[in-house]
Design an enzyme around this catalytic site. Structure first.
Site, PDB file in Angstrom:
ATOM      1  N   SER A  76      -0.118   2.176  -7.429  1.00 20.55           N
ATOM      2  CA  SER A  76      -1.039   2.480  -8.522  1.00 20.55           C
ATOM      3  C   SER A  76      -0.505   3.622  -9.385  1.00 20.55           C
ATOM      4  CB  SER A  76      -2.426   2.790  -7.945  1.00 20.55           C
ATOM      5  OG  SER A  76      -3.413   2.759  -8.934  1.00 20.55           O
ATOM      6  N   ASP A 132      -6.519  -8.147  -8.346  1.00 23.03           N
ATOM      7  CA  ASP A 132      -6.579  -6.701  -8.549  1.00 23.03           C
ATOM      8  C   ASP A 132      -7.557  -6.414  -9.682  1.00 23.03           C
ATOM      9  OD1 ASP A 132      -6.092  -4.001  -9.273  1.00 23.03           O
ATOM     10  OD2 ASP A 132      -4.065  -4.120  -8.464  1.00 23.03           O
ATOM     11  N   HIS A 168      -6.545  -4.505  -5.204  1.00 26.85           N
ATOM     12  CA  HIS A 168      -5.735  -3.343  -5.564  1.00 26.85           C
ATOM     13  C   HIS A 168      -5.270  -2.589  -4.320  1.00 26.85           C
ATOM     14  CE1 HIS A 168      -4.246  -0.312  -8.306  1.00 26.85           C
ATOM     15  NE2 HIS A 168      -4.889   0.632  -7.665  1.00 26.85           N
TER      16      HIS A 168
END
Length: 278
Positions: free
Chosen positions: A97, A229, A258
């Site tokens: 991320s 996601d 995610h």
């Protein structure tokens, strides 16, 4: 475990486990978490004989809660401070991320120029940029992130609970196998950090255009993303990354969220190992 002081005087916490002569695998965590988010990967690679390293980003986890420097340039410089302090070479840098943005910035600006990096991995990563711009018109509207800031400022504890219990791990999907301890651990990590760092970090992960960083990463790079996601849509991240990166391999996981590094570690970890060993 220890601390390193950056050039601008910030104390950065890091973990350094395993044989010091083994190949280093370096992990970069996402917003608003800490190096603890990599437990499943660090223990896995440690069991395979690797040296595993991870640090808490400034203002996050056990690192110093400073007022300034909550931007991608400082994140990369802080990662470099750890790598230089430990003299990490032939390293594989893995970022999730926001940590994927940190990896892109570190590898492009420090790791490759210093000859320290062998490979890179971007997992559910934010580059090239999340917001909608003239260059990337299909991005997320800025108003969405303004909403994140407003919600965080109003009640950070509730906001973090809602993110972990909802879109981050896909626990808001019908039939999801919801884990309360996983939610609690996400919340624990988030609340360890600084509200100011988290607030300003939203701009860092959403508005930093890292196209040039991606173009500069010539080492083999693995791009992993789930097609469910809800935080970083793969079509505006992973697909663009593989178009820009000079030496990329892409893998999309059907139905993965995610936070797939936690929910599907038994699948992701062997894939990471295969890339490292290739």
């Amino acid at each position: 475990m220890g601390y390193v002081t950056t050039k601008d005087g910030v104390e950065i916490f890091y973990k350094d486990w395993g044989p010091k002569d083994a190949q280093p695998i370096v992990f970069h965590h996402g917003w608003p978490l800490s190096s603890d988010d990599w437990d499943a990967q660090m223990l896995f690679f440690l069991s395979k004989g690797y040296r595993v390293v991870a640090h808490d980003r400034r203002g996050h986890g056990r690192s110093e809660q400073v007022s300034e420097g909550h931007d991608m340039a400082h994140y990369a410089a802080d990662a470099s401070a750890v790598a230089e302090h430990l003299d990490l070479r032939n390293a594989v840098h893995i970022g999730h991320s926001t940590g994927g943005g940190e990896v892109a910035a570190y590898v492009a600006r420090y790791g490759i120029p210093q000859g320290r990096v062998a490979k890179a991995v971007l997992v559910s990563a934010v580059p090239p940029i999340m917001i909608s711009t003239d260059r990337y018109p299909d991005g997320v509207p800025l108003e969405v992130f303004d909403g994140f800031r407003a919600t965080l400022a109003a009640n950070r504890a509730q906001f973090f609970r809602d993110v972990a219990a909802g879109p981050f791990y896909g626990f808001n999907r019908e039939g999801a196998d919801v884990s309360v301890p996983v939610i609690d651990n996400w919340w624990r990590q988030g609340m360890m950090g600084s509200a100011k760092a988290h607030y300003e970090g939203i701009k860092a992960f959403s508005e930093t255009d890292q196209t040039d960083d991606l173009k500069a990463i010539t080492v083999p790079t693995l791009v992993l993303h789930g097609d469910d996601d809800q935080v970083v849509p793969y079509k505006h991240a992973a697909l663009l990354q593989t178009e820009i990166l000079p030496n990329a391999t892409l893998k999309i996981y059907e139905g993965y969220p995610h936070g797939m590094l936690t929910t599907h570690a038994e699948v992701i970890n062997p894939d990471l190992l295969a890339f490292v060993q290739a």
